[in-house]
Design a protein around this motif. Structure first.
Motif, PDB file in Angstrom:
ATOM      1  N   GLY A  16      -1.551   4.898 -10.512  1.00 22.91           N
ATOM      2  CA  GLY A  16      -0.224   5.068 -10.009  1.00 22.91           C
ATOM      3  C   GLY A  16       0.808   5.401 -10.872  1.00 22.91           C
ATOM      4  N   THR A  17       0.170   6.000 -12.245  1.00 31.36           N
ATOM      5  CA  THR A  17       1.245   6.652 -13.124  1.00 31.36           C
ATOM      6  C   THR A  17       1.507   7.964 -13.138  1.00 31.36           C
ATOM      7  OG1 THR A  17      -0.582   6.995 -14.709  1.00 31.36           O
ATOM      8  CG2 THR A  17       0.369   4.718 -14.841  1.00 31.36           C
ATOM      9  N   ALA A  18       1.155   8.570 -11.915  1.00 33.80           N
ATOM     10  CA  ALA A  18       1.646  10.093 -11.710  1.00 33.80           C
ATOM     11  C   ALA A  18       1.824  10.092 -10.292  1.00 33.80           C
ATOM     12  CB  ALA A  18       0.561  10.827 -12.247  1.00 33.80           C
ATOM     13  N   ILE A  77      -3.119  -1.704   4.410  1.00 37.61           N
ATOM     14  CA  ILE A  77      -3.808  -1.194   3.211  1.00 37.61           C
ATOM     15  C   ILE A  77      -5.205  -1.029   3.016  1.00 37.61           C
ATOM     16  CG2 ILE A  77      -3.645  -1.650   0.724  1.00 37.61           C
ATOM     17  CD1 ILE A  77      -1.216  -2.820   0.928  1.00 37.61           C
ATOM     18  N   GLN A  78      -5.844  -1.976   3.685  1.00 33.98           N
ATOM     19  CA  GLN A  78      -7.348  -1.936   3.649  1.00 33.98           C
ATOM     20  C   GLN A  78      -7.981  -0.820   4.643  1.00 33.98           C
ATOM     21  OE1 GLN A  78      -8.982  -3.885   1.504  1.00 33.98           O
ATOM     22  NE2 GLN A  78     -10.762  -2.560   2.312  1.00 33.98           N
ATOM     23  N   GLU A  79      -7.302  -0.658   5.792  1.00 33.90           N
ATOM     24  CA  GLU A  79      -7.602   0.229   6.594  1.00 33.90           C
ATOM     25  C   GLU A  79      -7.468   1.706   6.169  1.00 33.90           C
ATOM     26  OE1 GLU A  79      -5.597  -0.535  10.122  1.00 33.90           O
ATOM     27  OE2 GLU A  79      -6.648  -2.404  10.625  1.00 33.90           O
ATOM     28  N   LEU A  80      -6.434   2.040   5.394  1.00 28.26           N
ATOM     29  CA  LEU A  80      -6.334   3.306   4.866  1.00 28.26           C
ATOM     30  C   LEU A  80      -7.112   3.477   3.634  1.00 28.26           C
ATOM     31  CD1 LEU A  80      -2.470   3.234   4.661  1.00 28.26           C
ATOM     32  CD2 LEU A  80      -3.804   4.846   6.171  1.00 28.26           C
ATOM     33  N   ALA A 120      -4.217   7.825  -2.188  1.00 26.54           N
ATOM     34  CA  ALA A 120      -3.032   7.565  -3.096  1.00 26.54           C
ATOM     35  C   ALA A 120      -2.089   6.733  -1.694  1.00 26.54           C
ATOM     36  CB  ALA A 120      -2.050   8.410  -3.599  1.00 26.54           C
ATOM     37  N   ILE A 121      -1.416   5.592  -1.902  1.00 27.26           N
ATOM     38  CA  ILE A 121      -0.750   4.960  -0.900  1.00 27.26           C
ATOM     39  C   ILE A 121       0.689   4.381  -1.194  1.00 27.26           C
ATOM     40  CG2 ILE A 121      -0.709   3.135   0.995  1.00 27.26           C
ATOM     41  CD1 ILE A 121      -3.779   2.988   0.682  1.00 27.26           C
ATOM     42  N   GLN A 122       1.634   4.824  -0.819  1.00 25.03           N
ATOM     43  CA  GLN A 122       3.019   4.134  -0.960  1.00 25.03           C
ATOM     44  C   GLN A 122       3.597   3.521   0.207  1.00 25.03           C
ATOM     45  OE1 GLN A 122       5.586   7.051  -2.838  1.00 25.03           O
ATOM     46  NE2 GLN A 122       7.376   5.761  -2.153  1.00 25.03           N
ATOM     47  N   VAL A 123       3.965   2.143   0.088  1.00 24.19           N
ATOM     48  CA  VAL A 123       4.622   1.491   1.068  1.00 24.19           C
ATOM     49  C   VAL A 123       5.941   1.100   0.536  1.00 24.19           C
ATOM     50  CG1 VAL A 123       4.680  -0.652   2.364  1.00 24.19           C
ATOM     51  CG2 VAL A 123       2.496   0.409   1.600  1.00 24.19           C
ATOM     52  N   GLY A 124       6.993   1.739   1.447  1.00 26.18           N
ATOM     53  CA  GLY A 124       8.482   1.837   0.872  1.00 26.18           C
ATOM     54  C   GLY A 124       8.816   2.378  -0.173  1.00 26.18           C
ATOM     55  N   SER A 125       9.209   1.705  -1.153  1.00 25.33           N
ATOM     56  CA  SER A 125       9.401   2.381  -2.577  1.00 25.33           C
ATOM     57  C   SER A 125       8.341   1.961  -3.543  1.00 25.33           C
ATOM     58  CB  SER A 125      10.866   2.026  -3.176  1.00 25.33           C
ATOM     59  OG  SER A 125      10.971   0.427  -3.242  1.00 25.33           O
ATOM     60  N   VAL A 126       7.163   1.468  -3.183  1.00 19.59           N
ATOM     61  CA  VAL A 126       6.187   0.626  -4.115  1.00 19.59           C
ATOM     62  C   VAL A 126       4.892   1.618  -4.012  1.00 19.59           C
ATOM     63  CG1 VAL A 126       4.942  -1.408  -4.657  1.00 19.59           C
ATOM     64  CG2 VAL A 126       7.303  -1.600  -3.747  1.00 19.59           C
ATOM     65  N   ARG A 127       4.386   1.853  -5.175  1.00 20.65           N
ATOM     66  CA  ARG A 127       2.936   2.376  -5.053  1.00 20.65           C
ATOM     67  C   ARG A 127       2.056   1.310  -5.244  1.00 20.65           C
ATOM     68  NH1 ARG A 127       1.617   7.357  -7.501  1.00 20.65           N
ATOM     69  NH2 ARG A 127      -0.484   7.849  -7.316  1.00 20.65           N
ATOM     70  N   VAL A 128       0.984   1.788  -4.205  1.00 25.65           N
ATOM     71  CA  VAL A 128      -0.047   0.578  -4.098  1.00 25.65           C
ATOM     72  C   VAL A 128      -1.358   0.947  -4.953  1.00 25.65           C
ATOM     73  CG1 VAL A 128      -1.938  -0.326  -2.608  1.00 25.65           C
ATOM     74  CG2 VAL A 128       0.550   0.219  -1.632  1.00 25.65           C
ATOM     75  N   VAL A 129      -1.746  -0.015  -5.992  1.00 26.96           N
ATOM     76  CA  VAL A 129      -2.802   0.335  -6.969  1.00 26.96           C
ATOM     77  C   VAL A 129      -3.354  -1.072  -6.650  1.00 26.96           C
ATOM     78  CG1 VAL A 129      -1.473   1.397  -8.347  1.00 26.96           C
ATOM     79  CG2 VAL A 129      -1.443  -1.138  -8.610  1.00 26.96           C
ATOM     80  N   ALA A 130      -4.877  -0.954  -7.427  1.00 31.27           N
ATOM     81  CA  ALA A 130      -5.778  -1.958  -7.347  1.00 31.27           C
ATOM     82  C   ALA A 130      -5.169  -3.426  -7.534  1.00 31.27           C
ATOM     83  CB  ALA A 130      -6.941  -1.738  -8.445  1.00 31.27           C
ATOM     84  N   SER A 131      -4.181  -3.670  -8.303  1.00 31.13           N
ATOM     85  CA  SER A 131      -3.739  -4.997  -8.748  1.00 31.13           C
ATOM     86  C   SER A 131      -2.505  -5.247  -7.967  1.00 31.13           C
ATOM     87  CB  SER A 131      -2.996  -4.994 -10.332  1.00 31.13           C
ATOM     88  OG  SER A 131      -2.111  -3.969 -10.336  1.00 31.13           O
ATOM     89  N   SER A 132      -2.151  -4.550  -6.912  1.00 33.84           N
ATOM     90  CA  SER A 132      -1.075  -4.855  -5.771  1.00 33.84           C
ATOM     91  C   SER A 132      -1.369  -6.091  -5.257  1.00 33.84           C
ATOM     92  CB  SER A 132      -0.744  -3.686  -4.972  1.00 33.84           C
ATOM     93  OG  SER A 132      -0.302  -2.540  -5.559  1.00 33.84           O
ATOM     94  N   HIS A 133      -0.445  -6.845  -4.783  1.00 37.37           N
ATOM     95  CA  HIS A 133      -0.591  -8.202  -4.104  1.00 37.37           C
ATOM     96  C   HIS A 133       0.902  -8.251  -2.989  1.00 37.37           C
ATOM     97  CE1 HIS A 133       2.452  -9.274  -7.219  1.00 37.37           C
ATOM     98  NE2 HIS A 133       2.820 -10.258  -6.337  1.00 37.37           N
TER      99      HIS A 133
END
Length: 268
Positions: free
Chosen positions: A130-132, A159-162, A169-182
């Motif tokens: 999620g750094t690019a 998130i899981q269905e996607l 790559a997934i973005q919810v609102g202004s947040v990038r979803v990565v493996a450590s997202s909670h």
């Protein structure tokens, strides 16, 4: 020395004493005893019940073996087929890319090819971390939830269905979803608000995912999944497929406090 034959009468007496070669009268008595055998009513009932239980068990086992995919609904079968087809295509594409990399590395310009492969791998890792920013085909999901009906579970399902549908790559609102997202909940005066990595999701917001548009949209449309749950809670959801969507939210490169690379050991 040949054995001495015994008299015929002696042989017959030996057979009768051993129970072999019965006389005609003995054979008739045994036959009458067998044909006159009678079963008690309880034994007959037990035998019939046992036979019926055996037939029922065999039928149940066969029905379970033959059920399988026939019990799934058409929409579930379509989603399952899309998911399997997408995974097969991804694996075949990965095989082709790996074979091409091997051919380039084995060629005359192996050093140049190795450097190019390293740059491509670095780009892939940057996308995963999620750094690019990322652009490509995908979907945009516009969520309008003025009543706050969305829960943690619903967002986790999305998130899981996607991810299961192959989103790169997934973005919810202004947040990038990565493996450590909670996903969490921020309690406020108006009740709990769903958060992603500590950021409160204020409706309306967008969910953007890069991947195969049809597969991603089908993954969210699984019966009982994210779209059904959110609409059932009173929210308005719109899914838009596009040939090019933009995931522009990025994550800062983390400062590692504990992990250190292991020095390369020179080969002997």
């Amino acid at each position: 020395m040949p054995a001495t034959p015994r008299p015929r009468g002696a042989l017959e007496r030996i057979r009768r004493r051993a129970g072999h070669d019965p006389t005609p009268e003995q054979a008739r008595r045994r036959l009458r005893a067998i044909t006159s055998l009678r079963l008690a009513p309880g034994q007959v009932v037990a035998a019939v019940i046992t036979a019926l239980l055996g037939v029922a068990l065999v039928a149940q086992v066969r029905a379970q073996d033959e059920a399988g995919l026939s019990q799934l609904r058409e929409s579930e079968l379509v989603a399952l087929l899309d998911d399997v087809s997408g995974r097969v295509d991804d694996l075949q594409q990965e095989v082709l890319e790996l074979e091409a990399d091997r051919r380039r590395l084995e060629g005359q310009q192996g050093d140049v090819a190795a450097a190019e492969a390293a740059r491509e791998r670095l780009q892939s890792y940057a996308i995963l971390a999620g750094t690019a920013p990322v652009t490509g085909p995908g979907i945009s999901v516009i969520v309008d939830d003025p009543d706050g009906g969305m829960t943690q579970t619903m967002l986790l399902d999305a998130i899981q269905e996607l991810r299961d549908a192959g989103a790169e790559a997934i973005q919810v609102g202004s947040v990038r979803v990565v493996a450590s997202s909670h996903v969490g909940v921020a309690e406020g005066a108006g009740g709990g608000s769903v958060t992603l990595d500590g950021a409160v999701l204020v409706p309306p917001f967008r969910i953007v995912a890069v991947g195969e548009p049809d597969t991603l949209a089908g993954g969210l449309a699984i019966p009982g999944g994210f779209l059904d749950s959110l609409r059932g809670a009173g929210a308005t959801v719109q899914v838009v497929e596009g040939d090019e969507v933009l995931v522009d939210a990025v994550r800062p490169t983390p400062d590692l406090r504990w992990a250190e690379p292991v020095p390369a050991t020179p080969s002997s």
